[in-house]
Design an enzyme around this catalytic site. Structure first.
Site, PDB file in Angstrom:
ATOM      1  N   LYS A 193       0.942  -1.250  -0.051  1.00  0.00           N
ATOM      2  CA  LYS A 193       0.086  -0.069  -0.048  1.00  0.00           C
ATOM      3  C   LYS A 193       0.968   1.055   0.085  1.00  0.00           C
ATOM      4  CE  LYS A 193      -3.442   2.330   2.861  1.00  0.00           C
ATOM      5  NZ  LYS A 193      -4.509   2.065   3.990  1.00  0.00           N
ATOM      6  N   GLU A 199      10.831  -4.772   3.891  1.00  0.00           N
ATOM      7  CA  GLU A 199      10.967  -6.111   3.476  1.00  0.00           C
ATOM      8  C   GLU A 199      10.343  -6.135   2.163  1.00  0.00           C
ATOM      9  OE1 GLU A 199       9.406  -5.124   6.286  1.00  0.00           O
ATOM     10  OE2 GLU A 199       9.297  -6.539   7.899  1.00  0.00           O
ATOM     11  N   GLY A 246      -4.637  -1.904   5.104  1.00  0.00           N
ATOM     12  CA  GLY A 246      -3.949  -3.077   4.324  1.00  0.00           C
ATOM     13  C   GLY A 246      -4.456  -4.384   4.754  1.00  0.00           C
ATOM     14  N   ARG A 247      -5.009  -4.742   6.211  1.00  0.00           N
ATOM     15  CA  ARG A 247      -5.623  -5.808   6.716  1.00  0.00           C
ATOM     16  C   ARG A 247      -6.896  -6.114   5.939  1.00  0.00           C
ATOM     17  NH1 ARG A 247      -4.376  -2.566  10.640  1.00  0.00           N
ATOM     18  NH2 ARG A 247      -5.889  -1.694  12.119  1.00  0.00           N
ATOM     19  N   GLU A 332      -3.985  -6.647  15.073  1.00  0.00           N
ATOM     20  CA  GLU A 332      -3.646  -5.434  14.662  1.00  0.00           C
ATOM     21  C   GLU A 332      -4.768  -4.340  15.087  1.00  0.00           C
ATOM     22  OE1 GLU A 332      -0.169  -4.687  11.807  1.00  0.00           O
ATOM     23  OE2 GLU A 332      -1.799  -4.310  10.321  1.00  0.00           O
ATOM     24  N   HIS A 363      -2.926 -33.310  18.367  1.00  0.00           N
ATOM     25  CA  HIS A 363      -1.667 -33.882  18.715  1.00  0.00           C
ATOM     26  C   HIS A 363      -0.706 -33.223  19.082  1.00  0.00           C
ATOM     27  CE1 HIS A 363      -3.425 -37.838  17.269  1.00  0.00           C
ATOM     28  NE2 HIS A 363      -4.074 -36.914  16.350  1.00  0.00           N
ATOM     29  N   LYS A 472      10.052  -0.488  13.862  1.00  0.00           N
ATOM     30  CA  LYS A 472      10.398  -0.340  12.624  1.00  0.00           C
ATOM     31  C   LYS A 472      11.624   0.750  12.515  1.00  0.00           C
ATOM     32  CE  LYS A 472       6.132  -1.413  10.188  1.00  0.00           C
ATOM     33  NZ  LYS A 472       5.195  -0.791   8.952  1.00  0.00           N
TER      34      LYS A 472
END
Ligand code: F6P
Length: 504
Positions: A193, A199, A246-247, A332, A363, A472
């Site tokens: 965005k 990254e 964004g999410r 978030e 398990h 960040k």
């Protein structure tokens, strides 16, 4: 704002209800198995194993009404500035629905429609180019939704084009994704965005260098200038907008990896499923509204029962990434401790969301869920009709799903304390008729709306995420120190960097 007093009626109800074991709440009210359920399109939800009775549920519904859930949903859909701290609307609903008559929602819906035309053209161009693999580079909201949907909806052996995801800044991630791919038959999508995420820019650079040819690099971004600076021509940039978080963005061109993997028609079916949920959530009153019911149940578990974590347990291998997706969506959005006006929230907000697919997790961590000292409410997600050919496996899967829900709720007595199951573990059962794009769209949209309604109760902004900034910033200032060019200010960090330097 949400003073603790507004939620105090819930605590009074909880003090009463928790006198009765959950299995007795169910046994004493046999109709609740049929009454505490809702169906919306391809989805059936049962709240019969939550730890409330009808009187407590009524209190919860009245709470939702007192927080004006209907009005707050209308405000969201109409494009009010619900993201108050950033003075923006959160119009993810306009990416898939056209349900309200506000100017801003209509304009946004039109922009989204146009972007879908552009997406269709890109999908066609990529398919026609003979590309066999696409690497989608993005992180957080620019990764988790497409990653989940591609994993869930690509039928085994049926991928038109293989779609890979690269998110982590760790160079091993790029190394692994690129190993075995042919640069001359691979395209890259850089999804960001902001087009400012470390990254994605680093991995985008790696991809560009590896491809050796820029002509198959596309960007999806709200920052066209930065993408252009990065060297991607406008003809290969698809839009995003600041009015979509964004999410909440997988319904926009951020969903391009999905459209490439399952086709544009499949992507539009995903949107249709979300739109069906939007229509339900916007129109149904609190007492028949699935997202409201889900949100109020979350508030009950957090603020009336004081449960500090929430598990999500998809009983379908194809939904194994649902917990990862929901971790960002929920935590978030709701991981806040101040109200919209900056005053402190006086009650607990988001629990820790975690989980994994059944039956594998039976398990691993189920022992703790059955007999540990903490009660963890669970959302089970099951799929009624399988697409895999192994009928016996699916019968076993469904019987395990049903068994675990029952065991958590009812428990079992024993004279031997080691073999005693306390029960009383509340859980919701969400059943999809089949794992279609439409059903997945409905499921995710339900969670989005539940999150928003939880934020309404807690009085927090579900659409900002300032909490992620500090780390960040510090990482940026430490980069030269890690390279040995400067010294870190913090003594512990400095000692760790020295150790790294000694062992490098
Ligand atoms: O983790 C913080 C965050 O800003 C998320 O909210 C977002 O989804 C992600 O980073 C990626 O951001 P962008 O799409 O701008 O690269």
């Amino acid at each position: 704002m949400t003073g603790a007093h507004r939620l105090s009626p819930l605590r009074a109800e909880a003090a009463r209800v928790t006198q009765t074991p959950l299995r007795d709440l169910v046994a004493d009210d046999p109709d609740r198995a049929r009454d505490l359920v809702l169906r919306v399109g391809p989805m059936h939800a049962s709240f019969a194993r939550q730890r409330y009775d009808r009187a407590a549920l009524d209190t919860l519904f009245r709470l939702g009404e007192s927080f004006d859930f209907d009005g707050r949903l209308q405000a969201l859909f109409e494009g009010e500035l619900v993201n108050v701290t950033e003075r923006r609307p959160a119009l993810h609903t306009a990416l898939r629905s056209d349900l309200v008559d506000s100017q801003v929602a209509r304009v946004s819906h039109g922009m989204a429609r146009e972007a879908r035309e552009a997406m269709r053209a890109v999908v066609d161009a990529i398919v026609a180019s003979g590309v066999t693999d696409v690497v989608s580079v993005g992180i957080g909201g620019s990764d988790l939704g497409p990653r989940l949907a591609v994993d869930a909806l690509t039928r085994a052996g049926d991928a038109r084009i293989r779609v890979h995801f690269l998110s982590n800044v760790d160079g091993h991630a790029a190394h692994r994704v690129l190993a075995g791919l042919d640069p001359s038959r691979t395209a890259a999508l850089l999804i960001s965005k902001t087009f400012g995420t470390q990254e994605t820019l680093l991995n985008g650079g790696v991809l560009r260098g590896w491809l050796g040819d820029d002509s198959r690099v596309y960007a999806i971004t709200a920052n066209i200038a930065r993408a252009a600076e990065f060297g991607i021509p406008e003809t290969r940039i698809l839009p995003m907008w600041d009015w979509v978080g964004g999410r909440y963005s997988m319904w926009s061109a951020v969903g391009l990896p999905i459209a490439i993997a399952i086709g544009m028609d499949g992507f539009e079916a995903l949107l249709d499923g979300a739109a069906e949920m939007d229509a339900h959530v916007l129109r149904e009153p609190v007492r028949r509204n699935l997202a409201a019911w889900h949100a109020l149940t979350a508030v009950w578990n957090r603020n009336a029962l004081d449960l500090a974590s929430q598990a999500v347990l998809p009983y379908d291998e194809r939904l194994r990434l649902l917990p990862n997706y929901l971790q960002q969506l929920v935590m978030e959005s709701l991981g806040k401790s101040v109200h919209i006006d900056g005053s402190p929230v006086e009650v607990d907000t988001v629990p820790v969301w975690w989980g994994g697919p059944g039956t594998d997790t039976q398990h691993s961590f189920f022992q703790a869920l059955h007999q540990g000292t903490s009660t963890v409410p669970c959302d089970f997600v099951g799929v009624i009709r399988a697409d895999a050919p192994y009928r016996d496996n699916h019968d076993a899967l469904l019987s395990n799903l049903l068994a675990q829900s029952e065991a958590f709720a009812n428990g079992q007595d024993s004279d031997d304390p080691h073999r005693q199951y306390p029960g009383g573990r509340p859980n919701t059962m969400l059943l999809l008729d089949a794992l279609t794009p439409r059903a997945l769209g409905a499921l995710i949209a339900m969670y989005e709306h539940s999150v928003y309604l939880q934020s309404v109760v807690w009085g927090v902004n579900a659409f900002d995420q300032f909490g992620v900034e500090l780390g960040k910033q510090i990482a940026n200032t430490l980069l030269p120190a890690v390279r040995g060019e400067t010294e870190a200010d913090d003594a512990v960090t400095r000692a760790l960097i020295e150790e790294i330097g000694r062992q490098r």
